[in-house]
Enzyme design. Structure first.
Site, PDB file in Angstrom:
ATOM      1  N   TYR A  55       7.414  -0.541   5.851  1.00 15.38           N
ATOM      2  CA  TYR A  55       6.326   0.373   5.446  1.00 15.38           C
ATOM      3  C   TYR A  55       6.036   0.208   3.948  1.00 15.38           C
ATOM      4  CZ  TYR A  55       3.715   4.712   4.675  1.00 15.38           C
ATOM      5  OH  TYR A  55       2.759   5.634   4.307  1.00 15.38           O
TER       6      TYR A  55
ATOM      7  N   SER B 287       0.634   4.858  -0.924  1.00 14.85           N
ATOM      8  CA  SER B 287       1.752   5.807  -0.804  1.00 14.85           C
ATOM      9  C   SER B 287       2.642   5.643  -2.036  1.00 14.85           C
ATOM     10  CB  SER B 287       2.560   5.464   0.447  1.00 14.85           C
ATOM     11  OG  SER B 287       3.762   6.194   0.497  1.00 14.85           O
TER      12      SER B 287
HETATM   13  N1  LIG Z   1       2.144  11.839   5.689  1.00 18.04           N
HETATM   14  C1  LIG Z   1       2.729  11.275   4.656  1.00 18.04           C
HETATM   15  O1  LIG Z   1       3.830  11.666   4.246  1.00 18.04           O
HETATM   16  C2  LIG Z   1       2.061  10.159   3.911  1.00 18.04           C
HETATM   17  C3  LIG Z   1       2.501   9.871   2.616  1.00 18.04           C
HETATM   18  C4  LIG Z   1       1.901   8.846   1.903  1.00 18.04           C
HETATM   19  C5  LIG Z   1       0.879   8.131   2.475  1.00 18.04           C
HETATM   20  N2  LIG Z   1       0.468   8.413   3.735  1.00 18.04           N
HETATM   21  C6  LIG Z   1      -0.621   7.599   4.295  1.00 18.04           C
HETATM   22  O2  LIG Z   1      -1.719   8.457   4.540  1.00 18.04           O
HETATM   23  C7  LIG Z   1      -2.531   7.905   5.586  1.00 18.04           C
HETATM   24  C8  LIG Z   1      -2.847   8.996   6.577  1.00 18.04           C
HETATM   25  O3  LIG Z   1      -1.649   9.461   7.152  1.00 18.04           O
HETATM   26  P1  LIG Z   1      -1.435  10.957   7.647  1.00 18.04           P
HETATM   27  O4  LIG Z   1      -0.272  11.485   6.923  1.00 18.04           O
HETATM   28  O5  LIG Z   1      -2.681  11.714   7.646  1.00 18.04           O
HETATM   29  O6  LIG Z   1      -0.923  10.639   9.127  1.00 18.04           O
HETATM   30  P2  LIG Z   1      -1.464  11.083  10.572  1.00 18.04           P
HETATM   31  O7  LIG Z   1      -1.642  12.549  10.628  1.00 18.04           O
HETATM   32  O8  LIG Z   1      -0.552  10.418  11.520  1.00 18.04           O
HETATM   33  O9  LIG Z   1      -2.904  10.411  10.654  1.00 18.04           O
HETATM   34  C9  LIG Z   1      -3.067   9.018  10.726  1.00 18.04           C
HETATM   35  C10 LIG Z   1      -4.503   8.709  11.082  1.00 18.04           C
HETATM   36  O10 LIG Z   1      -4.629   7.281  11.168  1.00 18.04           O
HETATM   37  C11 LIG Z   1      -5.207   6.959  12.406  1.00 18.04           C
HETATM   38  N3  LIG Z   1      -4.733   5.659  12.858  1.00 18.04           N
HETATM   39  C12 LIG Z   1      -3.460   5.263  13.070  1.00 18.04           C
HETATM   40  N4  LIG Z   1      -3.445   3.993  13.528  1.00 18.04           N
HETATM   41  C13 LIG Z   1      -4.737   3.601  13.618  1.00 18.04           C
HETATM   42  C14 LIG Z   1      -5.380   2.422  14.021  1.00 18.04           C
HETATM   43  N5  LIG Z   1      -4.684   1.372  14.483  1.00 18.04           N
HETATM   44  N6  LIG Z   1      -6.738   2.344  13.949  1.00 18.04           N
HETATM   45  C15 LIG Z   1      -7.442   3.403  13.529  1.00 18.04           C
HETATM   46  N7  LIG Z   1      -6.905   4.559  13.135  1.00 18.04           N
HETATM   47  C16 LIG Z   1      -5.566   4.652  13.185  1.00 18.04           C
HETATM   48  C17 LIG Z   1      -4.829   8.082  13.360  1.00 18.04           C
HETATM   49  O11 LIG Z   1      -5.806   8.242  14.372  1.00 18.04           O
HETATM   50  P3  LIG Z   1      -5.708   7.707  15.868  1.00 18.04           P
HETATM   51  O12 LIG Z   1      -4.300   7.859  16.294  1.00 18.04           O
HETATM   52  O13 LIG Z   1      -6.679   8.581  16.583  1.00 18.04           O
HETATM   53  O14 LIG Z   1      -6.179   6.292  15.794  1.00 18.04           O
HETATM   54  C18 LIG Z   1      -4.913   9.288  12.414  1.00 18.04           C
HETATM   55  O15 LIG Z   1      -6.233   9.759  12.326  1.00 18.04           O
HETATM   56  C19 LIG Z   1      -1.753   6.717   6.134  1.00 18.04           C
HETATM   57  O16 LIG Z   1      -2.267   5.530   5.590  1.00 18.04           O
HETATM   58  C20 LIG Z   1      -0.330   6.955   5.628  1.00 18.04           C
HETATM   59  O17 LIG Z   1       0.389   5.758   5.489  1.00 18.04           O
HETATM   60  C21 LIG Z   1       1.025   9.422   4.467  1.00 18.04           C
END
Ligand SMILES: NC(=O)c1ccc[n+]([C@@H]2O[C@H](COP(=O)([O-])OP(=O)(O)OC[C@H]3O[C@@H](n4cnc5c(N)ncnc54)[C@H](OP(=O)(O)O)[C@@H]3O)[C@@H](O)[C@H]2O)c1
Length: 265
Positions: A158, A145
């Site tokens: 985080y 991130s």
């Molecule tokens: N959205 C943002 O602004 C942003 C910015 C920078 C980086 N990121 C990073 O991008 C990645 C994806 O995030 P996203 O934005 O796509 O969020 P999201 O829509 O909440 O998706 C998160 C995914 O991670 C899975 N997950 C969460 N906890 C888990 C666990 N304990 N074991 C296995 N799977 C798990 C969830 O699936 P289940 O709940 O089905 O397990 C879901 O598929 C993350 O690493 C996040 O930190 C996000």
């Protein structure tokens, strides 16, 4: 051509049940890759599996996995190797954040964030390393991130997890260079996904950054385009990366200004 490069490759994606993980899966399938999709929500994975197999004629396997459970990680990856033989690309995407000041963060929440974002990512990586090294081929893509480059108020924990991901990835890249295994880190700013339903309970952050939120399909395309290339880091949006350069050069000044300007949570 990028689409040919991924044809028939075995790609494993954690956190593939929604958000950017699911978007990455869709693009990989469109380019002919066979997929293993992992997350806790097995129903969502099964839905995606049938959609992608139907639409693109690729093989998709799904497994329920909580990456924080290292026993589960081991069992699932052993099964994956039995089923498909080898993994060409691992996308460590599973992760979550909770925005709180450090003094308000509960110990359980702190541990869980580290267990999912850091230990889980390391556990999945550990499972693919021996075979990738033996084959002298592979690509590990770690979704970190911009919070891993610039710490901002209310994201102390985080940010710390994502800094850890970058530190781990940077060392890994050097360890694996002689084995022709690529390591790419992805550092996006805010993306319009469900991430914020947990991270930003009150919706204040989403409201203040709405105008420059990235779309998940855009981020996914950048990730998929980088597959099997020597891309070191993907920083999105580009202008946000200038902030991390300024941070390294002028840390005191940056923090003096940043504690107000970057306090959007
Ligand atoms: N959205 C943002 O602004 C942003 C910015 C920078 C980086 N990121 C990073 O991008 C990645 C994806 O995030 P996203 O934005 O796509 O969020 P999201 O829509 O909440 O998706 C998160 C995914 O991670 C899975 N997950 C969460 N906890 C888990 C666990 N304990 N074991 C296995 N799977 C798990 C969830 O699936 P289940 O709940 O089905 O397990 C879901 O598929 C993350 O690493 C996040 O930190 C996000």
């Amino acid at each position: 051509m990028a689409s040919e490069k991924l044809k028939g490759k075995n790609i494993v994606i954690t956190g593939a049940s929604g958000g950017i993980g699911a978007e990455i899966a869709k693009l990989c399938a469109a380019r002919g890759a066979d997929l293993v999709l992992l997350a806790r929500s097995i129903d969502k994975l099964q839905q995606l599996e049938s959609e992608l197999e139907h639409k693109h004629g690729v093989n998709v396997e799904v497994f329920q996995l909580d990456v924080a459970r290292t026993d589960q990680v081991q069992a699932v990856f052993e099964q994956v190797f039995r089923d498909i033989g080898h993994i060409d690309i691992l996308v460590n995407n599973a992760g979550f954040g909770v925005f709180r000041e450090a003094h308000e963060a509960k110990m359980d929440e702190i541990k869980e964030m580290f267990e999912v974002n850091v230990i889980g990512l390391m556990a999945c990586t550990s499972m693919v390393l021996p075979k990738m090294r033996a084959r002298r081929f592979g690509h590990i893509i770690n979704i970190a991130s911009q919070a891993g480059k610039i710490a901002t108020p209310k994201s102390s924990v985080y940010s710390a997890t994502k800094h850890a991901v970058l530190g781990y990835s940077n060392a890994l890249r050097m360890e694996l260079d002689d084995y022709h295994i690529q390591v790419t880190t992805v550092n996006p700013g805010p993306i319009a996904t469900n991430f914020f339903s947990i991270a930003d309970e009150k919706g204040t952050y989403v409201k203040s950054v709405q105008r420059f939120m990235l779309q998940p399909d855009f981020v996914a395309r950048k990730v998929v385009d980088s597959m099997l290339t020597r891309t070191r880091e993907i920083n999105l949006p580009r202008w946000m990366n200038m902030g991390s350069v300024a941070y390294v050069l002028f840390p005191r000044l940056f923090e003096r200004i940043g504690k107000k300007v970057l306090n959007k949570k």
